[in-house]
Design a protein around this motif. Structure first.
Motif, PDB file in Angstrom:
ATOM      1  N   THR A  54       0.846  -1.179   0.000  1.00 35.33           N
ATOM      2  CA  THR A  54       0.000   0.000   0.000  1.00 35.33           C
ATOM      3  C   THR A  54       0.887   1.236   0.000  1.00 35.33           C
ATOM      4  N   ALA A  55       0.269   2.379  -0.207  1.00 32.94           N
ATOM      5  CA  ALA A  55       1.036   3.610  -0.261  1.00 32.94           C
ATOM      6  C   ALA A  55       0.376   4.662   0.617  1.00 32.94           C
ATOM      7  N   VAL A  56       1.152   5.631   1.030  1.00 33.36           N
ATOM      8  CA  VAL A  56       0.655   6.750   1.820  1.00 33.36           C
ATOM      9  C   VAL A  56       1.143   8.028   1.149  1.00 33.36           C
ATOM     10  N   ASP A  57       0.249   8.995   0.990  1.00 29.70           N
ATOM     11  CA  ASP A  57       0.632  10.291   0.434  1.00 29.70           C
ATOM     12  C   ASP A  57       0.914  11.239   1.599  1.00 29.70           C
ATOM     13  N   TYR A  58       2.179  11.618   1.786  1.00 30.67           N
ATOM     14  CA  TYR A  58       2.546  12.439   2.943  1.00 30.67           C
ATOM     15  C   TYR A  58       2.479  13.928   2.653  1.00 30.67           C
ATOM     16  N   LEU A  59       1.665  14.343   1.693  1.00 28.23           N
ATOM     17  CA  LEU A  59       1.639  15.749   1.271  1.00 28.23           C
ATOM     18  C   LEU A  59       1.369  16.705   2.433  1.00 28.23           C
ATOM     19  N   GLU A  60       0.355  16.374   3.253  1.00 27.02           N
ATOM     20  CA  GLU A  60      -0.016  17.275   4.335  1.00 27.02           C
ATOM     21  C   GLU A  60       0.486  16.788   5.686  1.00 27.02           C
ATOM     22  N   TYR A  61       1.346  15.797   5.692  1.00 29.97           N
ATOM     23  CA  TYR A  61       1.800  15.219   6.959  1.00 29.97           C
ATOM     24  C   TYR A  61       2.896  16.097   7.552  1.00 29.97           C
ATOM     25  N   GLU A  62       2.740  16.381   8.859  1.00 23.72           N
ATOM     26  CA  GLU A  62       3.666  17.304   9.514  1.00 23.72           C
ATOM     27  C   GLU A  62       5.074  16.701   9.586  1.00 23.72           C
ATOM     28  N   GLY A  63       6.051  17.414   9.091  1.00 22.65           N
ATOM     29  CA  GLY A  63       7.439  16.972   9.223  1.00 22.65           C
ATOM     30  C   GLY A  63       7.885  15.942   8.207  1.00 22.65           C
ATOM     31  N   LYS A  65       9.370  14.494   4.770  1.00 22.62           N
ATOM     32  CA  LYS A  65      10.319  15.009   3.784  1.00 22.62           C
ATOM     33  C   LYS A  65       9.968  14.531   2.380  1.00 22.62           C
ATOM     34  N   ASP A  66       9.402  13.326   2.271  1.00 20.29           N
ATOM     35  CA  ASP A  66       9.100  12.755   0.962  1.00 20.29           C
ATOM     36  C   ASP A  66       7.607  12.751   0.713  1.00 20.29           C
ATOM     37  N   ARG A  67       7.248  12.722  -0.586  1.00 21.80           N
ATOM     38  CA  ARG A  67       5.831  12.771  -0.923  1.00 21.80           C
ATOM     39  C   ARG A  67       5.133  11.438  -0.634  1.00 21.80           C
ATOM     40  N   PHE A  68       5.636  10.342  -1.213  1.00 20.36           N
ATOM     41  CA  PHE A  68       4.936   9.064  -1.071  1.00 20.36           C
ATOM     42  C   PHE A  68       5.766   8.064  -0.275  1.00 20.36           C
ATOM     43  N   GLY A  69       5.077   7.296   0.527  1.00 21.35           N
ATOM     44  CA  GLY A  69       5.706   6.141   1.155  1.00 21.35           C
ATOM     45  C   GLY A  69       5.008   4.897   0.638  1.00 21.35           C
ATOM     46  N   VAL A  70       5.758   3.904   0.204  1.00 23.59           N
ATOM     47  CA  VAL A  70       5.162   2.642  -0.247  1.00 23.59           C
ATOM     48  C   VAL A  70       5.540   1.565   0.758  1.00 23.59           C
TER      49      VAL A  70
END
Lengths: 164, 406
Positions: A54-63, A65-70
């Motif tokens: 699965t993937a996570v979009d860290y666009l609005e995540y506080e702190g 550094k990267d956009r996507f985590g897989v």
């Protein structure tokens, strides 16, 4: 020797980050080494089941550094232990190697990640959209996708009776 | 969606003109929900099958990012319309792991009983409809009657027959009473006779065996490699059951067996499911006799639990806590962490990957649906079978379209 120790011993120079939360054992690996490490875990450490991608979009995540985590959840069916492996990819062209050649369960799971997040997997035999229609152009689970689908539905092609 | 040439790439026949394409579903009665299969046929032999899913895709995971941990229960139980309560238990299992909440003993036992009732309910419908599709109507009727009794038990506990929304963070909505315990007891008592009757109707039935034995073979290696879990994997000889491997709820205290078979065909899956129902009955019997006294919700001081209604109406502390939990800009604190937690659902490993960002909503709520993984094996196991075997294989895979698409 646990899987973490084996990874540390085999890839000493690479930036692997190990952590644990509750009963989840996790390791963060660089995207360039992803396939090599997954192949090592499957062939040498007997993680023979890939239970989840699965993937996570860290666009609005506080702190973040990267956009996507897989995220890859591996299972050793002999001992029942799990290992959660994570890697990061970024815009504008998020691309990862496909692990279809290691586990066939990656087929639909990678297609879903591609469909929902727009992360491509090089080497996947049939990377098509799976849950949304083929003519859909956006990636719905990205954080910048409008919740009501505004601007998306209006762009669907109109099929006339003569064409259908 | 037009049939694509790339789908035929695997075929090595020199001249493919004689092959023809058949759309199986979405309206075929054996595809119990909206499933579409594009089959390539050589006479009556299936040469290739391409499943097309996505008809029920409703963005459940996106909704999970906009609802808080208690509200999302109403969505997860719609993912599996065969055994909805199990999804709720599974979701809150993951949430409680993220928050680090340890349930009360009574709640653990209560949830275990409900989870096992859901397992029975799921297997009842699955074996029943599998028999129905292959021409055995009586078994379906007998089993559906038993499902009705389980609906009744669930209604007594939660007030709802189907989409119950019964679990909460740190417990359940309300406690059960003695009438409920009696209902469970009487169900357990009567079930074995019906099970035995269906057993006699189907297990040695020539017509049924001819349709399912040796059909849809899945080897142990393929099952592991394709990520198959649950009764399907156990029918292929994968000895994996999260109730034993990663014990949760009351399972460490209980005595039960993991049912497995080596055959890996539709008949083995049917037998594994039939046997599992009896194991579930054993678990419920143990739980209902030893259900501990005490509260069903964790200590209200933990700030994560919705207080009971009398406390809300009659005390200022209860009112404040209710307000704190319910208001969109309040809620309980969550860790900025990520967790993957799974339970053994009737279908297999049902996991949730939750990313917490400190707010009472999940930043990402991913479901790992067993049906999705299982349906991906369908083209592999249907090859070189007859057209009529499609029905048997579909029935044995137990495909839940809403879980498939989410």
């Amino acid at each position: 020797m646990s899987a973490e120790e084996a990874l540390k011993a085999t890839y000493p120079g690479d930036e692997l980050t190990f952590s644990q939360f509750r009963d989840n054992r996790r390791v963060v690996v660089p995207a360039g080494k992803l396939f090599e490490i997954l192949a090592f875990l499957k062939n040498e450490q007997h993680f023979d089941m890939l239970s989840e991608i699965t993937a996570v979009d860290y666009l609005e995540y506080e702190g973040a550094k990267d956009r996507f985590g897989v995220v890859y959840v591996l299972v050793n069916t002999k001992t029942g232990e799990r290992l959660i492996l994570k890697t990061h990819v970024n815009d504008p062209e998020p691309l990862l190697p496909s692990v279809y050649s290691l586990w066939k369960s990656a087929d639909w799971l990678e297609r879903e990640v591609y469909d929902m997040f727009g992360i491509r997997f090089s080497g996947h035999p049939d990377l098509r959209r799976i849950l949304t229609p083929d003519e859909f152009t956006a990636y719905p689970l990205r954080k910048d996708y409008p919740l009501k689908g505004r601007g998306e539905r209006h762009n669907f092609p109109v099929i006339t009776r003569a064409e259908s | 969606m037009p049939f694509e040439v790339s789908d035929l790439a695997e075929l090595d026949a020199p001249d493919k003109e004689y092959l023809w394409t058949l759309n199986f579903g979405p309206q075929h009665p054996a595809t119990h929900t909206t499933l579409r299969l594009v089959l390539t046929l050589d006479g009556e032999t299936v040469v290739n099958a391409v499943p097309h899913i996505g008809y029920l895709h409703s963005g459940f995971e996106k909704l999970g990012e906009h609802l808080d941990f208690n509200q999302y229960v109403t969505i997860v139980d719609r993912m599996n319309y065969i055994s909805p309560l199990h999804n709720e238990i599974s979701w809150h299992h993951a949430v409680e792991k993220l928050l680090g909440i340890e349930l009360t003993p009574r709640c653990k036992y209560l949830r275990t009983i409900l989870a096992e009732l859901m397992r029975i309910q799921d297997h009842l419908l699955n074996t029943g409809t599998c028999a129905l599709d292959l021409g055995g109507f009586t078994a379906f009727l007998y089993f559906f009657r038993q499902r009705e009794l389980i609906y009744d038990i669930v209604e007594t506990a939660s007030g709802q027959r189907f989409h119950t929304s019964y679990t909460r963070v740190g417990g359940v909505a309300f406690d059960v009473n003695n009438a409920w315990v009696d209902k469970v007891r009487s169900f357990v008592k009567g079930f074995a006779a019906v099970h035995d009757e269906v057993h006699r109707l189907l297990t040695r039935n020539r017509i049924f065996i001819e349709r399912v034995k040796g059909i849809g073979y899945l080897s142990t290696e393929d099952a592991i490699n394709m990520g198959v879990t649950g009764p399907l994997a156990r029918a292929s000889g994968v000895l994996r059951d999260l109730r034993k491997d990663e014990p949760y709820l009351a399972y460490p205290d209980l005595d039960f067996k993991v049912i497995a078979s080596k055959d890996g065909d539709c008949y083995a899956r049917y037998l594994v499911r039939m046997q599992e129902m009896l194991e579930s009955i054993k678990i419920i019997e143990q739980c209902i006799e030893n259900i501990p006294e005490g509260p069903v919700n964790v200590d209200a001081g933990s700030k994560a639990v919705i207080p009971a209604k009398p406390a809300v109406y009659r005390s200022i502390e209860g009112l404040i806590q209710h307000f704190e939990v319910m208001m969109p800009n309040r809620g309980f604190p969550t860790p900025k962490e990520e967790i993957y937690a799974a339970t053994e659902s009737p279908n297999g490993e049902l996991g949730y990957y939750i990313v917490g960002d400190g707010s009472p909503r999940s930043y990402r709520a991913r479901t790992r649906p067993p049906s999705y993984i299982h349906f991906a094996t369908f083209p592999h196991i249907i090859k070189n079978h007859q057209l009529s075997d499609v029905v048997a294989v579909l029935g044995s895979l137990n495909i839940i379209a809403a879980e498939l698409d989410r």
